[in-house]
Motif scaffolding. Structure first.
Motif, short mmCIF file in Angstrom:
data_model
loop_
_atom_site.label_atom_id
_atom_site.label_comp_id
_atom_site.label_asym_id
_atom_site.label_seq_id
_atom_site.Cartn_x
_atom_site.Cartn_y
_atom_site.Cartn_z
N HIS A 1 -34.48 64.60 70.00
CA HIS A 1 -35.21 64.62 71.28
C HIS A 1 -35.81 63.26 71.60
O HIS A 1 -35.98 62.90 72.77
N LEU B 1 -33.19 61.19 73.28
CA LEU B 1 -33.09 61.53 74.70
C LEU B 1 -34.19 60.87 75.51
O LEU B 1 -33.97 60.39 76.63
N GLU B 2 -35.41 60.82 74.96
CA GLU B 2 -36.52 60.19 75.68
C GLU B 2 -36.28 58.69 75.85
O GLU B 2 -36.58 58.11 76.89
N ASP C 1 -33.72 58.32 78.56
CA ASP C 1 -34.34 58.59 79.85
C ASP C 1 -35.12 57.38 80.34
O ASP C 1 -35.04 57.00 81.52
N ALA D 1 -30.40 67.71 77.14
CA ALA D 1 -31.00 67.29 78.41
C ALA D 1 -30.11 67.75 79.56
O ALA D 1 -29.33 66.98 80.11
N HIS E 1 -32.73 73.79 75.73
CA HIS E 1 -32.47 72.64 76.61
C HIS E 1 -33.77 72.13 77.22
O HIS E 1 -34.80 72.82 77.25
N GLY E 2 -33.69 70.90 77.72
CA GLY E 2 -34.78 70.26 78.44
C GLY E 2 -34.25 69.69 79.75
O GLY E 2 -33.10 69.93 80.13
N GLN F 1 -39.04 65.47 76.83
CA GLN F 1 -38.02 66.33 76.24
C GLN F 1 -38.63 67.18 75.13
O GLN F 1 -39.39 66.68 74.31
#
Length: 436
Positions: free
Chosen positions: A289, A292-293, A296, A327, A347-348, A357
């Motif tokens: 996660h 993913l951040e 992003d 994501a 999911h986020g 996330q």
């Protein structure tokens, strides 16, 4: 003469750089520089092995030509897909295998490319100046090479789009032309066909460049089998932003599938940036996660207004547990050997919205389980319900082959005819590390 050994990805980057540099030095135009660099990059990636392959650049004075010869002394052979793509870009490409070829006396093979040098450039050609340009060098890293490829991709598609716009303008003029100028209409129709053909060639170049953004090989950790299929959309008007990645980290095997929202040249460029950034962040051993951040944040910083979906699955080294951070992408499908298949729907939010996330969710894995990750181009169509198609995917996957490569083929044969969008199918079979 320049001899370049190729045995690593860094050598492939250097090969592409040298090809473009020497092509520019001998006077080839920008389009031919990109064609030659792309062709050699594709061949270098396809034929890459730990054993050295040599690439020899020679400038022939009479008749003036740039000659390139790739040679290797083992049993490697170019894939049909790569050889077809390169031959479309450079019809003068000639491949010879050692077996049954009188020109070759040892095991191995060779590929020759003979590129004529324009007459005006040949008159002013100075071989020592070409050598000096090569010694000066070019981009020194994978990131520099990615930026150079991105610039080439943008230039190729901008030219193709400009030609398409010109074609549309000509068609508007032809619509307004009366019957008294039919002779002129016939002449313009010939030009029309030529422009369409050239646009198709440029699109083929763009697709080949896009493929260089995707991984050349997949890892195969103990107890794990992985296979992937990438199928571009049937439409030739745009290229998409689908990507996949497989990376071995200290925390385990990291698998990712993503899709930049949109279908355009810029979508493919954003895809390349995200995929390379993911590799860099994964090397720092961040949890899924957090990866993913970081992506992003990168997307909002460098590509504001763009969004993307990315699903990351981290499989622990003993293949007994995996962690999902998603994501906004289609959920991965887990197929245990003795239980019903199920989507892991954790999911986020999708990337590009600057939203936090949620932490990755852990799931146990039974030995022999299959993992399936896809992009929406496989199952989503304009006239169907997505949830119904997801259930259909479960049925086909449950009754399909257990071997990942065969499963990918089965899914493409079932869902992948005339795709409206790019398709990625990523399959893995997870056994105990000691299981062959």
């Amino acid at each position: 003469m320049l001899v370049a050994p190729v045995s690593s990805e860094q050598d492939v980057f250097a090969l592409r750089r040298d090809a473009k540099t020497i092509a520019q030095a001998v006077g080839l135009d920008g389009r031919d520089q990109v064609r030659l660099a792309t062709a050699l990059s594709e061949l270098g990636r396809d034929l890459l092995r730990p054993a050295v392959m040599t690439v020899v650049f020679t400038v022939r004075p009479e008749p003036a030509a740039l000659q390139i010869l790739l040679r290797w002394n083992d049993d490697r052979v170019p894939s049909r897909e790569s050889l077809t793509a390169v031959t479309r870009l450079l019809p003068q490409t000639c491949y010879e295998q050692a077996q049954g070829t009188a020109a070759l006396t040892a095991a191995g093979g060779r590929i020759g490319i003979d590129f004529p040098i324009p007459e005006t450039a040949a008159r002013n050609l100075k071989v020592h100046q070409v050598r000096a340009v090569l010694e000066f060098g070019g981009p020194a890293s994978a990131i520099d090479d990615l930026q150079a490829q991105t610039r080439d991709l943008i230039a190729a598609l901008q030219e193709a789009h400009a030609q398409r716009d010109e074609l549309e303008r000509l068609n508007e003029e032809l619509t307004e032309t009366n019957a008294g100028v039919m002779a002129l209409y016939a002449e313009l129709t010939v030009e029309h066909k030529d422009v369409v053909e050239r646009f198709g060639q440029e699109h083929e170049l763009a697709l080949t460049l896009q493929r260089t953004f995707l991984p050349a090989t997949l890892p195969q950790p103990p107890g794990t089998e992985i296979a992937v299929r990438y199928l571009p959309a049937a439409s030739t008007t745009e290229i998409g932003g689908d990507f996949y990645e497989a990376i071995e980290t200290k925390q385990g095997l990291l698998l990712a599938v993503g899709d930049v929202v949109g279908h355009s040249l810029q979508a493919a460029v954003v895809m390349g940036e995200l995929r390379h950034a993911l590799r860099a962040y994964a090397a720092q051993d961040h949890p899924p996660h957090v990866l993913l951040e970081h992506l992003d944040h990168l997307l909002g910083l460098h590509q504001p207004g763009w969004t993307a979906t990315v699903c990351i699955v981290l499989i622990e080294p003993d293949n007994t547990r995996l962690h999902v951070a998603n994501a906004g992408h289609l959920p991965p499908l887990l197929l245990p050997p003795d239980a019903p298949a199920r989507y892991m729907r954790d999911h986020g939010p999708l990337l590009g919205l600057r939203l936090p996330q949620p932490p990755a969710v852990s799931h146990p894995i039974a030995p022999g389980s299959q993992l399936l990750m896809v992009t929406d181009g496989l199952i989503e169509t304009r006239d169907s319900n997505l949830f119904d198609r997801m259930e259909l995917l479960i049925g086909v996957a449950e009754t399909g082959p257990k071997e990942p490569d065969a499963l990918c083929t089965k899914l493409l044969d079932t869902f992948g005819t005339e795709p409206e969008d790019d398709i990625i199918v990523f399959a893995a079979r997870l056994n105990s590390p000691g299981t062959s």
